[in-house]
Write a protein that holds these residues in place. Structure first.
Motif, PDB file in Angstrom:
ATOM      1  N   PRO A 171       0.808  -1.227   0.000  1.00 36.40           N
ATOM      2  CA  PRO A 171       0.000   0.000   0.000  1.00 36.40           C
ATOM      3  C   PRO A 171       0.839   1.274   0.000  1.00 36.40           C
ATOM      4  O   PRO A 171       1.958   1.288   0.507  1.00 36.40           O
ATOM      5  N   PHE A 172       0.262   2.302  -0.560  1.00 34.68           N
ATOM      6  CA  PHE A 172       0.829   3.649  -0.559  1.00 34.68           C
ATOM      7  C   PHE A 172       2.285   3.678  -1.062  1.00 34.68           C
ATOM      8  O   PHE A 172       3.205   3.988  -0.324  1.00 34.68           O
ATOM      9  N   MET A 173       2.427   3.340  -2.333  1.00 36.56           N
ATOM     10  CA  MET A 173       3.744   3.305  -2.964  1.00 36.56           C
ATOM     11  C   MET A 173       3.934   4.459  -3.948  1.00 36.56           C
ATOM     12  O   MET A 173       5.043   4.780  -4.335  1.00 36.56           O
ATOM     13  N   GLY A 174       2.836   5.050  -4.402  1.00 39.44           N
ATOM     14  CA  GLY A 174       2.933   6.081  -5.442  1.00 39.44           C
ATOM     15  C   GLY A 174       3.055   7.473  -4.839  1.00 39.44           C
ATOM     16  O   GLY A 174       3.596   7.647  -3.739  1.00 39.44           O
ATOM     17  N   ARG A 175       2.541   8.476  -5.559  1.00 42.07           N
ATOM     18  CA  ARG A 175       2.672   9.870  -5.098  1.00 42.07           C
ATOM     19  C   ARG A 175       1.959  10.075  -3.770  1.00 42.07           C
ATOM     20  O   ARG A 175       2.454  10.771  -2.895  1.00 42.07           O
TER      21      ARG A 175
END
Ligand code: URA
Length: 306
Positions: A171-175
């Motif tokens: 989870p929460f790997m991008g911008r």
């Protein structure tokens, strides 16, 4: 005059259009008209009902009467009498499998029963990896279960993975993940002292919002994940996670900054609602509100002796 064959630019812009519209997952070699397919059984039922209303074929009645037998009952099943209707074959959805087509309540019931059997986070992840009653798993590349430290006192819960998370499986790997990491760092947190998950563990195709049915199906798993991780504080990022877990229907601009009681099954803990980092990327001025929430989070952790 034959129309010009499309050139590669036409084909690329056609493809771009579909991707922008959210059609970014290929499930089969040939397209299916699911509207026509779901209409087929209804059409067949209507045809059958119409044939039941029609008077029985004359010859049949005469034969029965000549034999002295009763005329066929109008309410008796007449499958053999009725002219065979040509029912378009309903193709079994080859990729989704039987259980993905389960009725909404059944899928959530399956999930609840299954999730309750997991005695550890590892078991829960393994069960989810085999769970077939949520069709999102068939369009996603990876199950996105969790990141961070499951022993942490604080757990962040987002909505659902996007493309970057789907690719990496965390989870929460991008911008939005980078912004979340900065917000966490501002109050002394990172993924070694915080645990991170999502309400829905598979990416909805084209980054669309998860449907109420998908949320209901996935909810028992995130609830079990929270119960097993047993944090002191749960932070819901955005309205979807807040509504799913805090039991409020309020929009996030109303519920953010509020503390809700949350029952894990073992005990009551505190749930803080705050703004989703993806929203903050679009509305940077609102970061001041999120900053207030994160300071309140820090204070609550300090009170509890973090
Ligand atoms: N948004 C979410 O809600 N979760 C993720 O994991 C990434 C983006």
């Amino acid at each position: 005059m034959t129309p010009d064959a499309p050139d590669s630019r036409d084909l690329l812009s056609f493809l771009d259009f579909h991707v922008a519209a959210g059609v970014d997952a290929v499930l089969d070699e040939t397209p299916h008209d699911r509207f026509a397919e779901s209409e087929a059984p209804r059409r067949a039922a209507r045809a059958e009902a119409a044939s039941l209303d029609a008077p029985p074929p004359r010859a049949e009645t005469e034969t029965e009467t000549a034999r002295g037998g009763p005329p066929p009952r109008q309410d008796a099943p007449r499958h053999q009498d009725a002219p065979r209707q040509e029912v378009p074959r309903q193709e079994a959805p080859s990729t989704y499998g039987r259980s993905a087509a389960a009725a909404p309540g059944e899928a959530a019931g399956d999930a609840r029963e299954l999730a309750a059997t997991a005695a550890s986070l590892e078991e829960l992840e393994a069960l989810l990896a085999r769970f077939e009653s949520c069709a999102l798993r068939f369009t996603a590349k990876n199950l996105v279960f969790a990141d961070g430290n499951p022993q942490a006192r604080v757990m962040f819960v987002g909505e659902a993975p996007g493309a970057d998370e789907d690719r990496v499986g965390k989870p929460f790997m991008g911008r939005s993940g980078q912004l979340l990491d900065r917000m966490m760092a501002a109050v002394g947190l990172d993924r070694t002292n915080a645990y991170v998950g999502n309400v829905v563990p598979w990416r909805p195709p084209g980054n669309r919002n998860p449907t109420p049915q998908e949320l209901a199906t996935c909810k028992p798993f995130i609830e079990r994940q929270i119960a097993l991780a047993d944090p002191d504080i749960l932070v819901c990022l955005g309205g979807v996670a807040t509504q799913a877990l805090a039991g409020t229907k309020d929009g996030i601009l109303k519920s953010r900054g509020r503390w809700f009681p949350y029952r894990t099954g073992r005990r009551e803990i505190r749930l803080l609602a705050t703004l989703h980092p993806a929203y903050l990327l679009r509305q940077p001025l609102q970061k001041r509100l999120a900053w207030r929430d994160f300071r309140a989070l820090r204070a609550a952790l300090d009170e509890g002796g973090a």
